[in-house]
Design a protein around this motif. Structure first.
Motif, PDB file in Angstrom:
ATOM      1  N   CYS A   1     -43.656  67.789   7.884  1.00  0.00           N
ATOM      2  CA  CYS A   1     -42.615  67.424   6.914  1.00  0.00           C
ATOM      3  C   CYS A   1     -41.241  67.330   7.556  1.00  0.00           C
ATOM      4  O   CYS A   1     -40.244  67.112   6.867  1.00  0.00           O
ATOM      5  CB  CYS A   1     -42.574  68.452   5.781  1.00  0.00           C
ATOM      6  SG  CYS A   1     -44.059  68.458   4.754  1.00  0.00           S
ATOM      7  N   VAL A   2     -41.157  67.505   8.880  1.00  0.00           N
ATOM      8  CA  VAL A   2     -39.879  67.459   9.593  1.00  0.00           C
ATOM      9  C   VAL A   2     -39.671  66.073  10.177  1.00  0.00           C
ATOM     10  O   VAL A   2     -40.584  65.486  10.770  1.00  0.00           O
ATOM     11  CB  VAL A   2     -39.826  68.536  10.709  1.00  0.00           C
ATOM     12  CG1 VAL A   2     -38.578  68.395  11.557  1.00  0.00           C
ATOM     13  CG2 VAL A   2     -39.917  69.924  10.106  1.00  0.00           C
ATOM     14  N   TRP A   3     -38.464  65.561  10.023  1.00  0.00           N
ATOM     15  CA  TRP A   3     -38.056  64.256  10.530  1.00  0.00           C
ATOM     16  C   TRP A   3     -36.720  64.431  11.239  1.00  0.00           C
ATOM     17  O   TRP A   3     -35.935  65.302  10.873  1.00  0.00           O
ATOM     18  CB  TRP A   3     -37.903  63.268   9.381  1.00  0.00           C
ATOM     19  CG  TRP A   3     -39.147  63.064   8.590  1.00  0.00           C
ATOM     20  CD1 TRP A   3     -39.696  63.941   7.679  1.00  0.00           C
ATOM     21  CD2 TRP A   3     -40.011  61.944   8.612  1.00  0.00           C
ATOM     22  NE1 TRP A   3     -40.843  63.423   7.147  1.00  0.00           N
ATOM     23  CE2 TRP A   3     -41.051  62.183   7.698  1.00  0.00           C
ATOM     24  CE3 TRP A   3     -40.004  60.741   9.307  1.00  0.00           C
ATOM     25  CZ2 TRP A   3     -42.070  61.288   7.460  1.00  0.00           C
ATOM     26  CZ3 TRP A   3     -41.014  59.835   9.069  1.00  0.00           C
ATOM     27  CH2 TRP A   3     -42.034  60.098   8.169  1.00  0.00           C
ATOM     28  N   THR A   4     -36.437  63.597  12.239  1.00  0.00           N
ATOM     29  CA  THR A   4     -35.204  63.717  13.014  1.00  0.00           C
ATOM     30  C   THR A   4     -34.402  62.427  12.922  1.00  0.00           C
ATOM     31  O   THR A   4     -34.952  61.337  13.131  1.00  0.00           O
ATOM     32  CB  THR A   4     -35.520  64.006  14.500  1.00  0.00           C
ATOM     33  OG1 THR A   4     -36.395  65.130  14.581  1.00  0.00           O
ATOM     34  CG2 THR A   4     -34.261  64.282  15.292  1.00  0.00           C
ATOM     35  N   LEU A   5     -33.106  62.558  12.641  1.00  0.00           N
ATOM     36  CA  LEU A   5     -32.203  61.418  12.671  1.00  0.00           C
ATOM     37  C   LEU A   5     -31.689  61.292  14.102  1.00  0.00           C
ATOM     38  O   LEU A   5     -31.125  62.247  14.644  1.00  0.00           O
ATOM     39  CB  LEU A   5     -31.037  61.621  11.703  1.00  0.00           C
ATOM     40  CG  LEU A   5     -29.985  60.505  11.691  1.00  0.00           C
ATOM     41  CD1 LEU A   5     -30.573  59.220  11.098  1.00  0.00           C
ATOM     42  CD2 LEU A   5     -28.746  60.942  10.913  1.00  0.00           C
ATOM     43  N   VAL A   6     -31.941  60.147  14.735  1.00  0.00           N
ATOM     44  CA  VAL A   6     -31.495  59.923  16.114  1.00  0.00           C
ATOM     45  C   VAL A   6     -30.648  58.661  16.176  1.00  0.00           C
ATOM     46  O   VAL A   6     -30.739  57.779  15.322  1.00  0.00           O
ATOM     47  CB  VAL A   6     -32.688  59.802  17.105  1.00  0.00           C
ATOM     48  CG1 VAL A   6     -33.482  61.090  17.153  1.00  0.00           C
ATOM     49  CG2 VAL A   6     -33.561  58.629  16.766  1.00  0.00           C
ATOM     50  N   GLN A   7     -29.826  58.610  17.218  1.00  0.00           N
ATOM     51  CA  GLN A   7     -29.017  57.422  17.442  1.00  0.00           C
ATOM     52  C   GLN A   7     -29.323  56.878  18.822  1.00  0.00           C
ATOM     53  O   GLN A   7     -29.409  57.629  19.794  1.00  0.00           O
ATOM     54  CB  GLN A   7     -27.531  57.766  17.350  1.00  0.00           C
ATOM     55  CG  GLN A   7     -26.635  56.566  17.558  1.00  0.00           C
ATOM     56  CD  GLN A   7     -25.173  56.898  17.366  1.00  0.00           C
ATOM     57  OE1 GLN A   7     -24.769  58.045  17.410  1.00  0.00           O
ATOM     58  NE2 GLN A   7     -24.383  55.868  17.152  1.00  0.00           N
ATOM     59  N   ASP A   8     -29.533  55.568  18.871  1.00  0.00           N
ATOM     60  CA  ASP A   8     -29.648  54.915  20.173  1.00  0.00           C
ATOM     61  C   ASP A   8     -28.673  53.742  20.152  1.00  0.00           C
ATOM     62  O   ASP A   8     -27.929  53.563  19.192  1.00  0.00           O
ATOM     63  CB  ASP A   8     -31.091  54.502  20.478  1.00  0.00           C
ATOM     64  CG  ASP A   8     -31.578  53.324  19.669  1.00  0.00           C
ATOM     65  OD1 ASP A   8     -30.827  52.803  18.840  1.00  0.00           O
ATOM     66  OD2 ASP A   8     -32.736  52.917  19.867  1.00  0.00           O
ATOM     67  N   GLY A   9     -28.673  52.947  21.196  1.00  0.00           N
ATOM     68  CA  GLY A   9     -27.733  51.839  21.285  1.00  0.00           C
ATOM     69  C   GLY A   9     -27.822  50.851  20.138  1.00  0.00           C
ATOM     70  O   GLY A   9     -26.852  50.213  19.765  1.00  0.00           O
ATOM     71  N   ALA A  10     -29.000  50.734  19.522  1.00  0.00           N
ATOM     72  CA  ALA A  10     -29.203  49.755  18.462  1.00  0.00           C
ATOM     73  C   ALA A  10     -28.866  50.292  17.077  1.00  0.00           C
ATOM     74  O   ALA A  10     -28.822  49.540  16.124  1.00  0.00           O
ATOM     75  CB  ALA A  10     -30.651  49.262  18.486  1.00  0.00           C
ATOM     76  N   GLY A  11     -28.704  51.583  16.935  1.00  0.00           N
ATOM     77  CA  GLY A  11     -28.372  52.125  15.620  1.00  0.00           C
ATOM     78  C   GLY A  11     -29.008  53.460  15.346  1.00  0.00           C
ATOM     79  O   GLY A  11     -29.378  54.201  16.259  1.00  0.00           O
ATOM     80  N   LEU A  12     -29.157  53.759  14.049  1.00  0.00           N
ATOM     81  CA  LEU A  12     -29.714  55.033  13.604  1.00  0.00           C
ATOM     82  C   LEU A  12     -31.167  54.856  13.179  1.00  0.00           C
ATOM     83  O   LEU A  12     -31.515  53.871  12.532  1.00  0.00           O
ATOM     84  CB  LEU A  12     -28.920  55.568  12.413  1.00  0.00           C
ATOM     85  CG  LEU A  12     -27.458  55.916  12.646  1.00  0.00           C
ATOM     86  CD1 LEU A  12     -26.804  56.329  11.340  1.00  0.00           C
ATOM     87  CD2 LEU A  12     -27.328  57.028  13.676  1.00  0.00           C
ATOM     88  N   TYR A  13     -31.985  55.858  13.534  1.00  0.00           N
ATOM     89  CA  TYR A  13     -33.399  55.850  13.179  1.00  0.00           C
ATOM     90  C   TYR A  13     -33.804  57.236  12.712  1.00  0.00           C
ATOM     91  O   TYR A  13     -33.302  58.243  13.215  1.00  0.00           O
ATOM     92  CB  TYR A  13     -34.271  55.475  14.383  1.00  0.00           C
ATOM     93  CG  TYR A  13     -34.073  54.059  14.843  1.00  0.00           C
ATOM     94  CD1 TYR A  13     -34.859  53.040  14.317  1.00  0.00           C
ATOM     95  CD2 TYR A  13     -33.100  53.737  15.766  1.00  0.00           C
ATOM     96  CE1 TYR A  13     -34.673  51.728  14.726  1.00  0.00           C
ATOM     97  CE2 TYR A  13     -32.909  52.433  16.173  1.00  0.00           C
ATOM     98  CZ  TYR A  13     -33.699  51.432  15.651  1.00  0.00           C
ATOM     99  OH  TYR A  13     -33.515  50.134  16.040  1.00  0.00           O
TER     100      TYR A  13
END
Length: 164
Positions: free
Chosen positions: A121-133
């Motif tokens: 049930c855990v999800w991570t908000l990450v940022q890379d060069g193309a945006g947020l995922y």
């Protein structure tokens, strides 16, 4: 290594059965002939065996280089929220936390809440060069925060949801 799909195995079975029947019929005809030196019948039976070998090679070649499988349509952020139902932060006021109060911090008591949650049930908000995922699971690299959802991720591999 070659992996045969169910469809490949079915095709292989059907082709093997057809070629085996043809070879049996031709060999029986060759044995029943009055002339034991009837090389034409034996050559035809041998040709069936060669055809069988070529058919097997074709199925193996197709299995080694299958048509690409189309990608599943990506899940939108709105659909992800509706399907997995991110929970609000137990440590902060809804108006104080990003994403309508559902994003948890990467430190302190909110990180403790993430660690205590079901890993599915855990999800991570990450940022890379193309945006947020939003990625399924707990990640450290490029993380901005976490989400804990009501419903678990049960898919194969990692889910990746683009946040627009």
């Amino acid at each position: 290594m070659i992996t045969l799909t169910h469809i490949h195995i079915q095709r292989l079975h059907a082709e093997a059965a057809r070629l085996s029947e043809d070879a049996d019929r031709l060999l029986a005809a060759a044995e029943d002939t009055d002339d034991p030196d009837d090389w034409d019948a034996w050559k035809e039976a041998d040709g069936i065996a060669a055809g069988f070998k070529l058919a097997l090679q074709e199925v193996a070649r197709e299995a080694a280089d299958p048509e690409p499988t189309p990608h599943e349509p990506s899940l939108t952020h709105t659909a992800w929220c509706a399907d997995y139902r991110p929970l609000t932060s137990p440590c902060r006021d809804r108006t104080d936390a990003p994403f309508g109060g559902t994003m948890l911090e990467t430190f302190g008591p909110e990180l403790g809440a993430v660690r205590a949650a079901d890993p599915a049930c855990v999800w991570t908000l990450v940022q890379d060069g193309a945006g947020l995922y939003i990625l399924s699971g707990s990640h450290i690299a490029n993380r901005l925060g976490y989400f804990v959802t009501e419903r678990p991720w049960s898919g194969d591999g990692q889910a990746e949801i683009r946040v627009d």
